[in-house]
Design a protein around this motif. Structure first.
Motif, PDB file in Angstrom:
ATOM      1  N   PHE A 213       9.486 -11.739  -0.870  1.00  0.00           N
ATOM      2  CA  PHE A 213       8.384 -10.952  -1.436  1.00  0.00           C
ATOM      3  C   PHE A 213       8.405  -9.521  -0.894  1.00  0.00           C
ATOM      4  O   PHE A 213       8.132  -8.567  -1.636  1.00  0.00           O
ATOM      5  CB  PHE A 213       7.039 -11.616  -1.117  1.00  0.00           C
ATOM      6  N   ALA A 214       8.707  -9.380   0.400  1.00  0.00           N
ATOM      7  CA  ALA A 214       8.783  -8.031   0.984  1.00  0.00           C
ATOM      8  C   ALA A 214       9.888  -7.220   0.310  1.00  0.00           C
ATOM      9  O   ALA A 214       9.710  -6.025   0.013  1.00  0.00           O
ATOM     10  CB  ALA A 214       9.034  -8.123   2.489  1.00  0.00           C
ATOM     11  N   ILE A 215      11.021  -7.869   0.053  1.00  0.00           N
ATOM     12  CA  ILE A 215      12.131  -7.194  -0.645  1.00  0.00           C
ATOM     13  C   ILE A 215      11.691  -6.785  -2.043  1.00  0.00           C
ATOM     14  O   ILE A 215      11.954  -5.653  -2.499  1.00  0.00           O
ATOM     15  CB  ILE A 215      13.367  -8.112  -0.703  1.00  0.00           C
ATOM     16  N   LEU A 216      11.011  -7.709  -2.739  1.00  0.00           N
ATOM     17  CA  LEU A 216      10.543  -7.409  -4.096  1.00  0.00           C
ATOM     18  C   LEU A 216       9.618  -6.197  -4.103  1.00  0.00           C
ATOM     19  O   LEU A 216       9.775  -5.278  -4.918  1.00  0.00           O
ATOM     20  CB  LEU A 216       9.817  -8.625  -4.670  1.00  0.00           C
ATOM     21  N   ILE A 217       8.653  -6.194  -3.172  1.00  0.00           N
ATOM     22  CA  ILE A 217       7.690  -5.084  -3.127  1.00  0.00           C
ATOM     23  C   ILE A 217       8.400  -3.772  -2.805  1.00  0.00           C
ATOM     24  O   ILE A 217       8.129  -2.736  -3.417  1.00  0.00           O
ATOM     25  CB  ILE A 217       6.577  -5.384  -2.097  1.00  0.00           C
ATOM     26  N   SER A 218       9.312  -3.813  -1.825  1.00  0.00           N
ATOM     27  CA  SER A 218      10.051  -2.599  -1.466  1.00  0.00           C
ATOM     28  C   SER A 218      10.893  -2.103  -2.631  1.00  0.00           C
ATOM     29  O   SER A 218      10.978  -0.899  -2.879  1.00  0.00           O
ATOM     30  CB  SER A 218      10.942  -2.875  -0.248  1.00  0.00           C
ATOM     31  N   CYS A 219      11.518  -3.034  -3.341  1.00  0.00           N
ATOM     32  CA  CYS A 219      12.336  -2.648  -4.502  1.00  0.00           C
ATOM     33  C   CYS A 219      11.473  -2.068  -5.611  1.00  0.00           C
ATOM     34  O   CYS A 219      11.894  -1.139  -6.318  1.00  0.00           O
ATOM     35  CB  CYS A 219      13.119  -3.845  -5.017  1.00  0.00           C
ATOM     36  N   LEU A 220      10.266  -2.596  -5.784  1.00  0.00           N
ATOM     37  CA  LEU A 220       9.367  -2.033  -6.779  1.00  0.00           C
ATOM     38  C   LEU A 220       9.049  -0.571  -6.443  1.00  0.00           C
ATOM     39  O   LEU A 220       8.990   0.284  -7.320  1.00  0.00           O
ATOM     40  CB  LEU A 220       8.068  -2.848  -6.837  1.00  0.00           C
ATOM     41  N   GLY A 221       8.843  -0.337  -5.130  1.00  0.00           N
ATOM     42  CA  GLY A 221       8.579   1.035  -4.708  1.00  0.00           C
ATOM     43  C   GLY A 221       9.760   1.948  -4.990  1.00  0.00           C
ATOM     44  O   GLY A 221       9.597   3.057  -5.521  1.00  0.00           O
ATOM     45  N   LEU A 222      10.968   1.492  -4.654  1.00  0.00           N
ATOM     46  CA  LEU A 222      12.159   2.295  -4.937  1.00  0.00           C
ATOM     47  C   LEU A 222      12.343   2.504  -6.435  1.00  0.00           C
ATOM     48  O   LEU A 222      12.705   3.591  -6.880  1.00  0.00           O
ATOM     49  CB  LEU A 222      13.405   1.590  -4.379  1.00  0.00           C
TER      50      LEU A 222
ATOM     51  N   CYS B 184       0.828  -1.208   0.000  1.00  0.00           N
ATOM     52  CA  CYS B 184       0.000   0.000   0.000  1.00  0.00           C
ATOM     53  C   CYS B 184       0.866   1.264   0.000  1.00  0.00           C
ATOM     54  O   CYS B 184       0.515   2.279  -0.619  1.00  0.00           O
ATOM     55  CB  CYS B 184      -0.933   0.009   1.207  1.00  0.00           C
ATOM     56  N   ILE B 185       1.988   1.205   0.707  1.00  0.00           N
ATOM     57  CA  ILE B 185       2.911   2.350   0.731  1.00  0.00           C
ATOM     58  C   ILE B 185       3.424   2.642  -0.674  1.00  0.00           C
ATOM     59  O   ILE B 185       3.526   3.808  -1.079  1.00  0.00           O
ATOM     60  CB  ILE B 185       4.079   2.072   1.700  1.00  0.00           C
ATOM     61  N   ASN B 186       3.742   1.588  -1.436  1.00  0.00           N
ATOM     62  CA  ASN B 186       4.158   1.796  -2.825  1.00  0.00           C
ATOM     63  C   ASN B 186       3.097   2.577  -3.594  1.00  0.00           C
ATOM     64  O   ASN B 186       3.389   3.517  -4.332  1.00  0.00           O
ATOM     65  CB  ASN B 186       4.387   0.452  -3.522  1.00  0.00           C
ATOM     66  N   PHE B 187       1.851   2.134  -3.420  1.00  0.00           N
ATOM     67  CA  PHE B 187       0.743   2.771  -4.136  1.00  0.00           C
ATOM     68  C   PHE B 187       0.647   4.245  -3.755  1.00  0.00           C
ATOM     69  O   PHE B 187       0.545   5.123  -4.610  1.00  0.00           O
ATOM     70  CB  PHE B 187      -0.559   2.048  -3.785  1.00  0.00           C
ATOM     71  N   MET B 188       0.694   4.512  -2.452  1.00  0.00           N
ATOM     72  CA  MET B 188       0.575   5.895  -1.971  1.00  0.00           C
ATOM     73  C   MET B 188       1.734   6.744  -2.470  1.00  0.00           C
ATOM     74  O   MET B 188       1.559   7.873  -2.927  1.00  0.00           O
ATOM     75  CB  MET B 188       0.501   5.917  -0.442  1.00  0.00           C
ATOM     76  N   ASN B 189       2.949   6.214  -2.340  1.00  0.00           N
ATOM     77  CA  ASN B 189       4.134   6.976  -2.740  1.00  0.00           C
ATOM     78  C   ASN B 189       4.103   7.336  -4.215  1.00  0.00           C
ATOM     79  O   ASN B 189       4.363   8.475  -4.608  1.00  0.00           O
ATOM     80  CB  ASN B 189       5.397   6.182  -2.430  1.00  0.00           C
ATOM     81  N   LEU B 190       3.806   6.344  -5.041  1.00  0.00           N
ATOM     82  CA  LEU B 190       3.836   6.599  -6.488  1.00  0.00           C
ATOM     83  C   LEU B 190       2.681   7.497  -6.918  1.00  0.00           C
ATOM     84  O   LEU B 190       2.827   8.307  -7.826  1.00  0.00           O
ATOM     85  CB  LEU B 190       3.790   5.266  -7.243  1.00  0.00           C
ATOM     86  N   SER B 191       1.543   7.365  -6.235  1.00  0.00           N
ATOM     87  CA  SER B 191       0.394   8.207  -6.585  1.00  0.00           C
ATOM     88  C   SER B 191       0.652   9.661  -6.242  1.00  0.00           C
ATOM     89  O   SER B 191       0.335  10.570  -7.022  1.00  0.00           O
ATOM     90  CB  SER B 191      -0.861   7.713  -5.860  1.00  0.00           C
TER      91      SER B 191
ATOM     92  N   LEU C 259       7.566   6.962   4.572  1.00  0.00           N
ATOM     93  CA  LEU C 259       6.973   5.703   4.125  1.00  0.00           C
ATOM     94  C   LEU C 259       8.039   4.764   3.573  1.00  0.00           C
ATOM     95  O   LEU C 259       7.998   3.550   3.799  1.00  0.00           O
ATOM     96  CB  LEU C 259       5.899   5.989   3.077  1.00  0.00           C
ATOM     97  N   VAL C 260       8.999   5.313   2.830  1.00  0.00           N
ATOM     98  CA  VAL C 260      10.096   4.483   2.311  1.00  0.00           C
ATOM     99  C   VAL C 260      10.912   3.910   3.468  1.00  0.00           C
ATOM    100  O   VAL C 260      11.286   2.728   3.465  1.00  0.00           O
ATOM    101  CB  VAL C 260      10.998   5.307   1.367  1.00  0.00           C
ATOM    102  N   ILE C 261      11.186   4.728   4.468  1.00  0.00           N
ATOM    103  CA  ILE C 261      11.937   4.260   5.641  1.00  0.00           C
ATOM    104  C   ILE C 261      11.179   3.138   6.338  1.00  0.00           C
ATOM    105  O   ILE C 261      11.763   2.112   6.724  1.00  0.00           O
ATOM    106  CB  ILE C 261      12.197   5.439   6.612  1.00  0.00           C
TER     107      ILE C 261
END
Length: 788
Positions: free
Chosen positions: A672-681, A297-304, A423-425
């Motif tokens: 999976f958590a690493i993958l999602i976090s990396c997608l956000g970055l 969800c953080i990825n979604f919020m950050n990118l939006s 959120l990234v932190i």
């Protein structure tokens, strides 16, 4: 109409912002897939033993035993406890004793042989547990000592169908006959006990006089309380019951009731207090599921919010032509929900595809069906995830002033930038904690599986002494040791895997009257120490040259220490066992682990006597040929029996099955958590690079190198990951230290575990960000500046 409108807008924005939309979709799908798997696993764990109809009144009778001022909880009870409880306590409606589940041989007409899981149970067993009888009556199916109840599976194996089974005769262990009086439905997959036939406990009692004594434990006791009877009230009534029955009035036993369906999850006790169990893993993975969803969800919020400027004009125009803020919020939340629904559909498909592999990893039989619980979970998850992911972007985007937006005066505020960084932190803090957890669990499990146990478990095979082996033991072992490839062989009452038979009935010269110390009681033959490769630190092992070794005893280090002797001082001391046997200590063995390393090595002693297990050490490289010959010899001595054996190293690994599976699952979910976090970055790095293209062009014209540009774009993200590391390390240390407390023998949480995790985290961040940074740094400056 609104749904159609939202769908059209969502698809339009998806294709307009392909990269960030795809990152959002992959991140949410991955997060929902993980959450789905964890939900299925948790639901399966919570369902164990919950299917019994009288679950609210079904209890296990357990004991608190006190030794050396420490209280231990045990499932073992006197074999005659159940029958007496039912007589003496009106609050108890049904009571049954059971032995332990193990494999036994059944034969039909001397031509069908099956070795299946079985045990002896009390007469009330099928009135207590809901294992539906397809044939027979629960009240009387086990009344006769010659009766046997078998499963549907076994009935079909032997007789083709259930109806043909009743009244037929089956031979047990090639020794005595039993008549089939009942057939029960196959045991469900969410039962801790899995078995295919049961025999009356009265049959076991006839062959084992020791179960008739109040001073001996071993069997298990289960009860159904009368309706209205309270657990605590009944516990208070029965607490001192064993003490009152003990012949000399001296007992360290207090009874208590434990709800049967709770023991699987809440089975751990520390000094008489319930202290966790598998419920800790249920809680752990539930938290992991929530965190993984939050990261997505953080990825979604950050990118939006990061691409807000690209949608700001849309918001400004809509506001200018009359759209109110509430309408716009609904639109953005609607977009978020639609993306989440699509992600949930994809997650459902991935779960269907990967479920067989997941079942293999977890050793479960989970199926994915559209039950009301699954539907409710899916809807609730979609709503919560959709609102969580879309709420902040909706509120953020819709607060823009339309005049400023249309004039191009909208800029990211400091609060927005810091919120995005926070959120990234948070994302990477959770990810780093998971990485540390995976590393520690893996290292502890590896330590357990490679630790020197005080004996050599490689190439050692264990099997039971069946048939005529007990009567012809000397002849059997003489022939066994002649087999090429058999280095040595010995008889033992133990498997060196669990606590099996212990006693406090030892007295010695310096023992204080009030001392109660529990010793593991291991019967062996003369070859056991050699076969297992155990080390003597004082005295000698049993030796036929000395003749009367039946009056000797060998202790382990822990035993002589608790007795107050050094190994050298203990040699020659006399032990009185059960006030019957005077045994002289002739040797002391170096401590060895005969149970999980969750526990410290307990006192143990060895003496010569009857054994029922065989340990065979095989020569390396000759295992297959040797075991073929061992099987032939076994079948010669045990005609009509099925030869089954286990390698000790494999059985030992199974002691840590739970930790191994938890470690494997943690590795996947951390990945999976690493993958999602990396997608956000990746998404944020892409957006940052796009927004700073003109700056990059100017810097390149002024002479900045590619490495300068990459460093410039990477340093902010590096700083954020560095802050995450600083936050995550003390948190992960605390939780991993708490987890390791359950092991008596454990690894150290070394400095390098955390340094390594920090390096891994930074490398992951750099690799993720640098790909976009390099791409931006290599853009031709003329393309960046052509519209200036």
């Amino acid at each position: 109409m609104k749904l159609k409108y939202y769908l059209r807008i969502t698809l339009r924005n998806f294709f307009r912002h392909r990269v960030s939309s795809l990152v959002n979709l992959i991140g949410l799908t991955t997060g929902l897939t993980c959450a789905f798997f964890i939900y299925l696993w948790v639901q399966d764990e919570l369902s164990i033993n919950k299917f019994h109809e009288k679950d609210d009144r079904l209890f296990r009778v357990m004991e608190f035993q006190t030794y050396s001022n420490e209280m231990f909880a045990t499932n073992s009870t006197p074999g005659i406890l159940a029958e007496n409880l039912k007589i003496d306590f009106p609050d108890i409606k049904y009571a049954a004793t059971t032995t332990w589940v193990g494999k036994s041989l059944l034969t039909y007409n001397n031509d069908k042989y099956f070795k299946e899981e079985s045990f002896h149970v009390g007469e009330d067993y099928f009135n207590i547990f809901t294992y539906p009888l397809l044939a027979g009556n629960p009240d009387d199916v086990l009344k006769d000592k010659s009766s046997i109840c078998i499963s549907r599976n076994l009935a079909e194996k032997f007789f083709g169908d259930v109806e043909s089974a009743v009244g037929e005769t089956l031979r047990y262990e090639n020794d005595r006959d039993f008549i089939v009086t009942g057939v029960f439905e196959n045991i469900p997959k969410n039962s801790t006990y899995r078995f295919d036939f049961v025999l009356p406990f009265e049959d076991f009692k006839d062959d084992n006089e020791w179960v008739k004594s109040w001073g001996n434990n071993g069997p298990h006791t289960y009860v159904i309380l009368e309706e209205g009877a309270e657990q605590q009230a009944v516990t208070e009534k029965i607490s001192g019951y064993v003490k009152s029955k003990n012949e000399d009035g001296d007992s360290n036993v207090d009874l208590f009731l434990k709800k049967y369906s709770e023991q699987y999850l809440y089975g751990k006790y520390t000094n008489g207090v319930q202290d966790g169990g598998r419920i800790e893993y249920v809680r752990l993975f539930s938290i992991i599921a929530i965190f993984i969803l939050v990261i997505a969800c953080i990825n979604f919020m950050n990118l939006s919010t990061a691409r807000a400027s690209k949608r700001a004009h849309e918001v400004g125009v809509r506001k200018a032509i009359g759209a109110d803020r509430q309408t716009l919020i609904k639109q953005f939340i609607g977009e978020s929900l639609l993306i989440t629904i699509f992600s949930m559909v994809l997650a459902y498909l991935f779960v269907l595809l990967l479920l067989p592999q997941f079942n293999f990893i977890t050793d479960k039989e989970i199926s994915l069906e559209l039950t009301p619980q699954i539907i409710t979970f899916s809807i609730a998850t979609v709503i919560m995830t959709g609102f969580l992911a879309g709420s902040y972007p909706a509120l953020y985007l819709t607060h823009f002033n339309p005049v400023k937006v249309l004039k191009g005066e909208i800029k990211s505020s400091a609060g927005e930038i810091w919120a995005r960084k926070g959120l990234v932190i948070f994302q990477f803090t959770i990810t780093i904690i998971l990485i540390v957890g995976v590393i520690v669990i893996h290292k502890q499990t590896s330590y357990a599986l490679t630790k020197n146990l005080g004996y050599d478990r490689d190439n050692v095979v264990f099997f039971s002494q069946e048939g005529t082996i007990q009567d012809k033991r000397d002849a059997f072992f003489t022939e066994l040791r002649k087999i090429p490839g058999v280095a040595s062989a010995a008889g033992t009452s133990h498997t060196l895997l669990h606590q099996m038979n212990n006693t406090s009935g030892l007295d010695w010269r310096t023992k204080q009257p009030e001392e109660r110390i529990l010793f593991e009681n291991i019967r062996v033959d003369h070859e056991f120490q050699k076969t297992m490769g155990m080390e003597l630190i004082a005295g000698r092992w049993f030796d036929k040259q000395f003749g009367a070794d039946s009056t000797k005893i060998v202790m382990n280090e822990a035993a002589v220490k608790v007795m107050g002797f050094t190994p050298e001082e203990a040699i020659g001391e006399t032990i009185k066992l059960w006030e019957e046997h005077d045994l002289q200590i002739v040797g002391v063995l170096k401590d060895f682990h005969y149970q999980s390393i969750h526990r410290e090595v307990d006192p143990a002693f060895f003496w010569l006597g009857n054994t029922w297990n065989t340990a065979v050490r095989l020569e390396a490289g000759k295992e297959v040929l040797a075991m073929t010959k061992v099987q032939e010899l076994y079948e010669t001595f045990c005609p009509g029996f099925i030869f089954e054996y286990e390698f000790l190293d494999k059985s030992y690994q199974e002691l840590y099955e739970s930790e191994t599976r938890i470690g494997t699952l943690s590795s996947y979910f951390a990945g999976f958590a690493i993958l999602i976090s990396c997608l956000g970055l990746f998404g944020l790095a892409t957006f940052t690079a796009e927004r700073r293209l003109k700056e990059i062009g100017i810097r390149k014209v002024l002479g900045a190198s590619v490495s300068n540009i990459v460093m410039m774009l990477s340093k902010d993200f590096t700083r954020l990951v560095g802050i995450s590391i600083i936050i995550a390390i003390p948190i992960s240390y605390y939780f991993m230290d708490k987890w390791l407390e359950s092991f008596a023998y454990k690894i150290d949480l070394s400095f390098w575990i955390f340094v390594g995790t920090a390096i891994i985290s930074l490398m992951i961040a750099w690799l993720t960000v640098s790909s976009q940074a390099l791409r931006a740094a290599n853009v031709n400056p003329s393309k960046c500046l052509k519209d200036e």
